[in-house]
Design an enzyme around this catalytic site. Structure first.
Site, short mmCIF file in Angstrom:
data_model
loop_
_atom_site.label_atom_id
_atom_site.label_comp_id
_atom_site.label_asym_id
_atom_site.label_seq_id
_atom_site.Cartn_x
_atom_site.Cartn_y
_atom_site.Cartn_z
N ASN B 385 -6.57 11.02 -0.47
CA ASN B 385 -6.75 10.52 -1.83
C ASN B 385 -7.05 9.03 -1.85
OD1 ASN B 385 -6.74 10.02 -4.53
ND2 ASN B 385 -4.75 10.92 -4.94
N ASP B 386 -6.06 8.21 -1.51
CA ASP B 386 -6.26 6.76 -1.61
C ASP B 386 -7.43 6.26 -0.77
OD1 ASP B 386 -4.19 6.49 -3.37
OD2 ASP B 386 -2.70 5.92 -1.85
N VAL B 387 -7.66 6.87 0.39
CA VAL B 387 -8.69 6.38 1.29
C VAL B 387 -10.11 6.68 0.81
CG1 VAL B 387 -7.21 6.47 3.31
CG2 VAL B 387 -8.63 8.44 2.78
N PHE B 425 -0.26 7.56 -2.54
CA PHE B 425 0.86 6.63 -2.33
C PHE B 425 0.78 5.41 -3.24
CE2 PHE B 425 1.36 8.43 2.08
CZ PHE B 425 2.65 8.88 1.86
N ALA B 426 -0.45 4.94 -3.46
CA ALA B 426 -0.61 3.69 -4.20
C ALA B 426 -0.41 3.88 -5.70
CB ALA B 426 -1.99 3.10 -3.93
#
Lengths: 99, 460
Positions: B385-387, B425-426
């Site tokens: 997701n974040d990446v 996570f972010a």
């Protein structure tokens, strides 16, 4: 500061440079085996542990030495074996040959 | 004898360096590991022949116990658990240094040499013990025994600073009278143990890759410090190599997560898991099914798969490999794009996919594949997701801002297999989910990929 320690510091500093040179060439693909493998190498403290455990100066010294041998051996044996297990899994595409 | 053992130690050091050099390619890496093993073997054998060793009882007992534990652990561990395993091994490396340094103090009848040895001894005890307790906390967090979220309390940093100052002070008093300094050393070990715990508990689960790399470096430095105590060069060289390795990996992880090391260590922002997106304008996403996805693959020529840790959590690596084979049968070019922080430790995702028989030449690192997304038909994202969040490029107030991401949004079509719209996570919502060219495939990665494989097989 005596000569021995100065000499040791020389070696330490130069070895760090060697480490930086060598490790930067390891591709991200192999960073996990690098960590477990270098971990095994840091188990080299076993050399000191063996002498403490076997020198027989005092029982306390020998017991501490044995605890050190146990910890360091876990590191060495486990580290090298798991690294080998991982590296064995990295295979190139064999499809062309199979056809 | 002394000359001979030093020559052997030099050969061992050279073998370690050669072994690490051979890790530069997956073709030679396994041989490299054997080189390092041979080096270790030689060093151990020559040490056993040392004339100071008069009693082998404790040695044999130690090697049998340690060897059995190490061998069983190495055989049993699952590849998903590799981060915990490495954390545990780091810890044992650290505590071994503590034991050896303390044993040396005992064995020399408390007559430590000059100031240099006193300093080395204190450093060896401090770093070794911090590495041990810090690694144990990291292990407990990764294993899920301890909560992954940051644990912070008031005055944490002050306490850590006080411990370091106290260590220096106690070390000073110890140096004044080493003969009766036993208590000082024991207190140092005790407070170092506390320091290891208090410095790792505030670090969140998402930041664990950084912490394991850093502890890896510490375990090397502890070995080097012990080398100074014993004036043993092979320990100093090996410790320095491992120390350097850990620092490089720490740096790589920090860059990939867009964080400075101080921020990771003291920031306490890494959370345990993502929370559902809330607030903001309500946007709609269209649900697609495995059938829709299969249709897209009908007309595709190139696919890039972006795996995240979610793939491993769902145990979907093997179905992923099967999908890769099915697509390749249709003449589609399939590659994997690996973000540096995919997984729970440096390089983790590569190991997980290699275990599922994905050939390593299909695993392409971010910098090499990022320009190819624009000319790719389908980017398939599984458990990441974040990446892939484009907000990292422009949204200045986002915690992701500045983090290097995979250019998934540039592909012609994007498929995302995900359980829900929860953030990573972010905690940053991902606009890519709402893009017109994105197909959201909601569900468990393993189930969804299995369905997809079934449809593709029927079509054959």
């Amino acid at each position: 500061m005596n000569e021995t320690i100065l000499f040791s510091i020389y070696i330490f500093v130069l070895a760090i440079f060697v480490g930086f040179e060598v490790i930067t060439k390891v591709p991200p693909l192999l960073h996990t085996p690098l960590m477990s493998g270098s971990n095994a190498i840091s188990g080299i403290t076993i050399v000191g542990a063996l002498i403490s455990a076997g020198a027989g100066h005092s029982t306390l010294g020998q017991i501490l030495g044995m605890l050190a041998v146990i910890s360091a051996t876990i590191n060495v044996v486990g580290g090298f074996m798991v690294t080998d297990r991982m590296l064995e899994m990295f295979k190139k595409d064999k499809k062309q040959e199979a056809k | 004898m002394d000359v001979l053992s030093n020559v052997i130690y030099l050969i061992a050091s050279v073998l370690f360096i050669l072994g690490l050099m051979k890790l530069s390619s997956p073709k030679t890496a396994r041989v490299g590991n054997l080189y390092a093993m041979l080096g270790m073997f030689l060093a151990i054998v020559i040490t056993l022949l040392d004339k100071h060793i008069i009693d082998f009882t404790y040695i044999i007992a130690g090697i049998i116990i340690g060897g059995a534990i190490g061998a069983i652990a190495a055989k049993k561990v699952e590849m998903t658990q590799m981060p915990q395993m490495v954390a545990l091994f780091n810890g044992f490396g650290g505590i071994a240094s503590t034991f050896v340094a303390y044993a040396e103090y005992v064995n020399t009848n408390h007559t430590v040499g000059g100031t240099d040895v006193v300093i080395s001894l204190i450093l060896s005890l401090l770093i070794g013990t911090v590495t041990f307790t810090g690694s144990m906390v990291a292990f407990l967090k990764l294993q899920g025994i301890m909560p992954g979220r940051p644990i912070v309390f008031k005055g944490q940093m002050t306490l850590n600073a006080l411990i370091l100052i106290a260590t220096a002070g106690l070390g000073w008093y110890f140096g004044m009278d080493t003969l009766n300094g036993e208590l000082y050393l024991l207190i140092i070990v005790g407070i170092a143990a506390v320091l290891g715990v208090t410095s790792v508990i505030p670090i969140g689960g998402a930041d664990m890759p950084v912490v394991i790399s850093l502890l890896n470096s510490y375990s090397g430095l502890a070995a080097a410090a012990t080398g100074f105590v014993l004036s043993n060069n092979v320990l100093i060289i090996s410790g320095a190599l491992v120390g350097a390795s850990g620092i490089i990996l720490t740096q790589i992880m920090c860059v990939a997560m867009n964080r400075s090391l101080t921020n990771v260590l003291f920031g306490a922002v890494g959370t345990d898991s993502g929370t559902a997106a809330s607030g903001g304008e309500q946007r709609t996403v269209t649900r697609y099914t495995a059938d829709d996805a299969a249709m897209i693959f009908e007309n595709a020529e190139s696919v890039i798969i972006v795996p995240g840790y979610g793939l491993a959590v769902a145990q979907a690596q093997h179905v992923m490999h099967e999908l890769m084979q099915l697509l390749e049968k249709r003449g589609i070019e399939v590659r994997f794009a690996i973000h540096p922080v995919a997984g729970r430790m440096p390089g983790h995702m590569n190991v997980l996919l290699a275990e599922a028989n994905v050939p390593y030449d299909k695993l392409v690192e971010m910098d090499e594949i990022n320009d190819d997304f624009a000319s790719t038909d389908v980017a398939l994202v599984v458990g990441a997701n974040d990446v892939i969040n484009p907000a990292a490029r422009y949204k200045k107030d986002s915690p992701l801002y500045g983090m290097p991401i995979l250019n998934v949004d540039q592909a012609q079509r994007v498929m995302i297999i995900k359980r829900s719209l929860a953030t990573g996570f972010a905690g940053e919502d991902n606009e890519l989910f709402y893009d017109d060219k994105t197909m959201m495939l909601f569900g468990d990665a393993k189930g969804m990929l299995t369905d997809l494989n079934k449809i593709l097989k029927e079509d054959e």
